[in-house]
Design an enzyme around this catalytic site. Structure first.
Site, PDB file in Angstrom:
ATOM      1  N   VAL A  67       0.492  -1.444  -0.058  1.00 18.93           N
ATOM      2  CA  VAL A  67      -0.141  -0.142  -0.118  1.00 18.93           C
ATOM      3  C   VAL A  67       0.678   1.550  -0.149  1.00 18.93           C
ATOM      4  O   VAL A  67       2.103   1.096   0.694  1.00 18.93           O
ATOM      5  CB  VAL A  67      -1.278   0.237   1.488  1.00 18.93           C
ATOM      6  CG1 VAL A  67      -1.751   1.234   1.925  1.00 18.93           C
ATOM      7  CG2 VAL A  67      -1.597  -0.706   1.592  1.00 18.93           C
ATOM      8  N   CYS A  68       0.695   2.585  -0.802  1.00 18.09           N
ATOM      9  CA  CYS A  68       0.908   3.812  -0.909  1.00 18.09           C
ATOM     10  C   CYS A  68       0.097   4.870  -0.245  1.00 18.09           C
ATOM     11  O   CYS A  68      -0.966   3.892  -0.839  1.00 18.09           O
ATOM     12  CB  CYS A  68       2.094   3.879  -1.678  1.00 18.09           C
ATOM     13  SG  CYS A  68       1.519   3.689  -3.901  1.00 18.09           S
ATOM     14  N   ARG A  69       0.620   4.983  -1.249  1.00 18.52           N
ATOM     15  CA  ARG A  69      -0.918   7.096  -1.034  1.00 18.52           C
ATOM     16  C   ARG A  69      -0.955   6.518  -2.489  1.00 18.52           C
ATOM     17  O   ARG A  69      -2.691   6.724  -2.608  1.00 18.52           O
ATOM     18  CB  ARG A  69      -0.385   8.365  -1.076  1.00 18.52           C
ATOM     19  CG  ARG A  69      -1.115   9.064  -1.382  1.00 18.52           C
ATOM     20  CD  ARG A  69      -0.524  11.248  -1.310  1.00 18.52           C
ATOM     21  NE  ARG A  69      -1.363  12.043  -2.226  1.00 18.52           N
ATOM     22  CZ  ARG A  69      -1.840  11.789  -3.647  1.00 18.52           C
ATOM     23  NH1 ARG A  69      -0.904  11.240  -4.191  1.00 18.52           N
ATOM     24  NH2 ARG A  69      -2.537  13.161  -3.589  1.00 18.52           N
ATOM     25  N   MET A  96      -3.746   4.282  -0.426  1.00 15.74           N
ATOM     26  CA  MET A  96      -4.818   5.249   0.227  1.00 15.74           C
ATOM     27  C   MET A  96      -5.685   6.123  -0.261  1.00 15.74           C
ATOM     28  O   MET A  96      -7.433   5.398   0.199  1.00 15.74           O
ATOM     29  CB  MET A  96      -4.039   5.665   1.751  1.00 15.74           C
ATOM     30  CG  MET A  96      -3.168   4.636   2.003  1.00 15.74           C
ATOM     31  SD  MET A  96      -4.186   3.354   3.647  1.00 15.74           S
ATOM     32  CE  MET A  96      -5.565   4.635   4.262  1.00 15.74           C
TER      33      MET A  96
END
Length: 112
Positions: A67-69, A96
């Site tokens: 997961v990242c932005r 996210m």
């Protein structure tokens, strides 16, 4: 060599929490100042810059969701992990941003 990055969307990941329990792990590769604002419940912080020296802490026999932005950094990490022999790696499509916009809950990060 072309890497086929598998993706999972927010709804699918939420379903995994109900059906897979211990069969997967989520790692958040954003910087700690980003992660401190909230992450996917149960995600372990592993900032992108630390992955090359800490990937040996990850299990190759579990599904791994990165997961990242927005999904861009996590896709790069997925590619790197595949190069290191990880086959069960999934990028959270939209990161996210997609997780929160789909109405999923966020949680405070686990300690490093």
């Amino acid at each position: 060599m072309h890497w086929n990055i598998k993706e999972i969307d927010a709804r699918e990941l939420a379903e995994w929490y109900d059906s897979k329990a211990e069969g997967f792990r989520v790692i958040d590769v954003r910087e700690m100042n980003e992660i401190s604002g909230g992450t996917v419940p149960g995600a372990d912080p592993l900032p992108m810059a630390t992955v090359p020296v800490r990937f040996n802490e990850l299990e190759k026999d579990k599904d791994l969701v990165v997961v990242c932005r927005s999904g861009a950094r996590s896709a790069q990490v997925c590619m790197y992990l595949q190069q290191q022999g990880f086959e069960r790696v999934y990028n959270l499509r939209g990161g996210m941003l997609a997780w929160t916009s789909s109405g999923q809950q966020i949680a405070l990060p686990r300690a490093v």
